[in-house]
Design an enzyme around this catalytic site. Structure first.
Site, PDB file in Angstrom:
ATOM      1  CD1 TRP A  11       8.252   0.517  19.069  1.00 31.90           C
ATOM      2  CD2 TRP A  11       6.266   0.395  20.102  1.00 31.90           C
ATOM      3  NE1 TRP A  11       7.505   1.604  18.665  1.00 31.90           N
ATOM      4  CE2 TRP A  11       6.275   1.554  19.285  1.00 31.90           C
ATOM      5  CE3 TRP A  11       5.111   0.114  20.835  1.00 31.90           C
ATOM      6  CZ2 TRP A  11       5.190   2.432  19.201  1.00 31.90           C
ATOM      7  CZ3 TRP A  11       4.019   0.980  20.754  1.00 31.90           C
ATOM      8  CH2 TRP A  11       4.067   2.125  19.941  1.00 31.90           C
ATOM      9  CG  HIS A  96      14.239  -9.587  15.263  1.00 33.63           C
ATOM     10  ND1 HIS A  96      15.242  -9.772  16.192  1.00 33.63           N
ATOM     11  CD2 HIS A  96      14.253  -8.268  14.959  1.00 33.63           C
ATOM     12  CE1 HIS A  96      15.825  -8.609  16.430  1.00 33.63           C
ATOM     13  NE2 HIS A  96      15.242  -7.677  15.694  1.00 33.63           N
ATOM     14  CD  GLU A  98      16.489  -8.764  19.590  1.00 30.64           C
ATOM     15  OE1 GLU A  98      15.277  -8.560  19.768  1.00 30.64           O
ATOM     16  OE2 GLU A  98      17.331  -7.843  19.504  1.00 30.64           O
ATOM     17  CD  GLU A 166      16.673  -5.900  12.066  1.00 29.37           C
ATOM     18  OE1 GLU A 166      16.371  -4.737  12.341  1.00 29.37           O
ATOM     19  OE2 GLU A 166      16.377  -6.874  12.794  1.00 29.37           O
ATOM     20  N   GLY A 172      21.375  -3.116  18.478  1.00 24.99           N
ATOM     21  CA  GLY A 172      21.467  -2.649  19.863  1.00 24.99           C
ATOM     22  C   GLY A 172      22.880  -2.359  20.336  1.00 24.99           C
ATOM     23  CB  SER A 210      23.052   0.639  15.692  1.00 19.62           C
ATOM     24  OG  SER A 210      23.245  -0.289  16.746  1.00 19.62           O
ATOM     25  N   GLY A 231      14.966  -0.414  16.199  1.00 13.79           N
ATOM     26  CA  GLY A 231      14.657  -0.924  17.531  1.00 13.79           C
ATOM     27  C   GLY A 231      14.671   0.195  18.553  1.00 13.79           C
ATOM     28  N   GLY A 232      15.780   0.333  19.262  1.00 15.27           N
ATOM     29  CA  GLY A 232      15.877   1.275  20.379  1.00 15.27           C
ATOM     30  C   GLY A 232      15.402   2.682  20.062  1.00 15.27           C
TER      31      GLY A 232
END
Ligand code: PEP
Length: 247
Positions: A11, A96, A98, A166, A172, A210, A231-232
């Site tokens: 999330w 991750h 990010e 990933e 994203g 994605s 994710g999204g």
């Protein structure tokens, strides 16, 4: 792979308390014992406890998005793996992209976090993946192989380790690798894992980047893809459930 495919929702830094608990409620009510998949959600740290309360007794597992490598101490703003275990987590995402980008996390640090997660009884979901320029340079397999070698502690097995591939450029963006590219990287990860664990065939290797209801069937059917990190599309119960049901 002996366990069911894992569909994990990341999330990230989204939702508020009400939206997080509502989403958890919808998922908990929809996942039954006959499901062909295992589901986990990884809310932002402040919502772990309210989400854990909602998920209690359900078949949806709880995960966190990061942990510190140390067991306790002077690390302002950080959270230990033992704390996450204490509030009901089963999984924790480590490495991750990010966090690797935003916080400069190295393979060595990711490996220490994964080891700390194990020591606390959590299953680390260790993320690896190439950037767009690395893919363009044809170095994807080298990069991912190096990350696997550097980020995964020794001695883990299918019950104690999950890996997520990933591609950074797919996160994203709505873009995904071809199924052949996913197959090549996942096969390489499986092979590289055998240097780190005697149970490489048992480790679940998730694809992330994605994933959505419209591409989940083809991505989840690729050889050596044992689930998805989403994710999204994990922020909407209907989409996340549709992805899970694509297993
Ligand atoms: C992720 O960041 O873990 C991820 C897979 O994001 P998205 O599904 O939004 O690409």
């Amino acid at each position: 792979m002996t366990s069911r495919p894992l569909i994990a929702g990341n999330w990230k830094m989204n939702l508020n308390r009400e939206a997080a608990t509502h989403l958890a409620q919808e998922l908990a009510g929809a996942v039954g014992a006959a499901a062909a998949f295992e589901m986990a959600v990884c809310p932002p740290a402040p919502y772990l406890v309210p989400v854990a309360e909602v998920l209690g007794g359900s078949l949806v597992a709880l995960g966190a998005q990061d942990c510190h490598a140390a067991a306790s101490g002077a690390h302002t703003g950080d959270v230990s793996a033992a704390m996450l275990q204490d509030v009901g987590c089963t999984y924790v995402i480590v490495g991750h992209s990010e966090r690797r980008a935003d916080h400069g996390e190295t393979d060595e640090q990711v490996r220490a976090k994964a080891a700390a997660a194990r020591a606390a009884g959590l299953v680390p979901i260790v993320c690896v993946g190439e950037t767009e320029s690395q893919r363009d340079a044809g170095t994807t397999l080298d990069v991912v192989g190096r990350q696997i070698a550097g980020s995964i502690p020794d001695g883990l097995d299918g019950a104690t380790l999950v890996v997520a591939y990933e591609p950074v450029w797919a996160i994203g963006t709505g873009r995904t690798p071809t199924v052949d590219d996913v197959a090549a990287v996942h096969a390489h990860i499986r092979k590289t894992l055998s240097a780190r664990t005697a149970d490489a065939p048992g480790v679940r290797i998730l694809y992330g980047g994605s994933v959505k209801p419209s591409n989940a069937v083809e991505l989840l059917a690729v050889a050596n893809v044992d689930g998805a990190l989403v994710g999204g599309a994990s922020l909407k119960a209907a989409d996340f459930l549709a992805i899970a049901r694509s297993v």
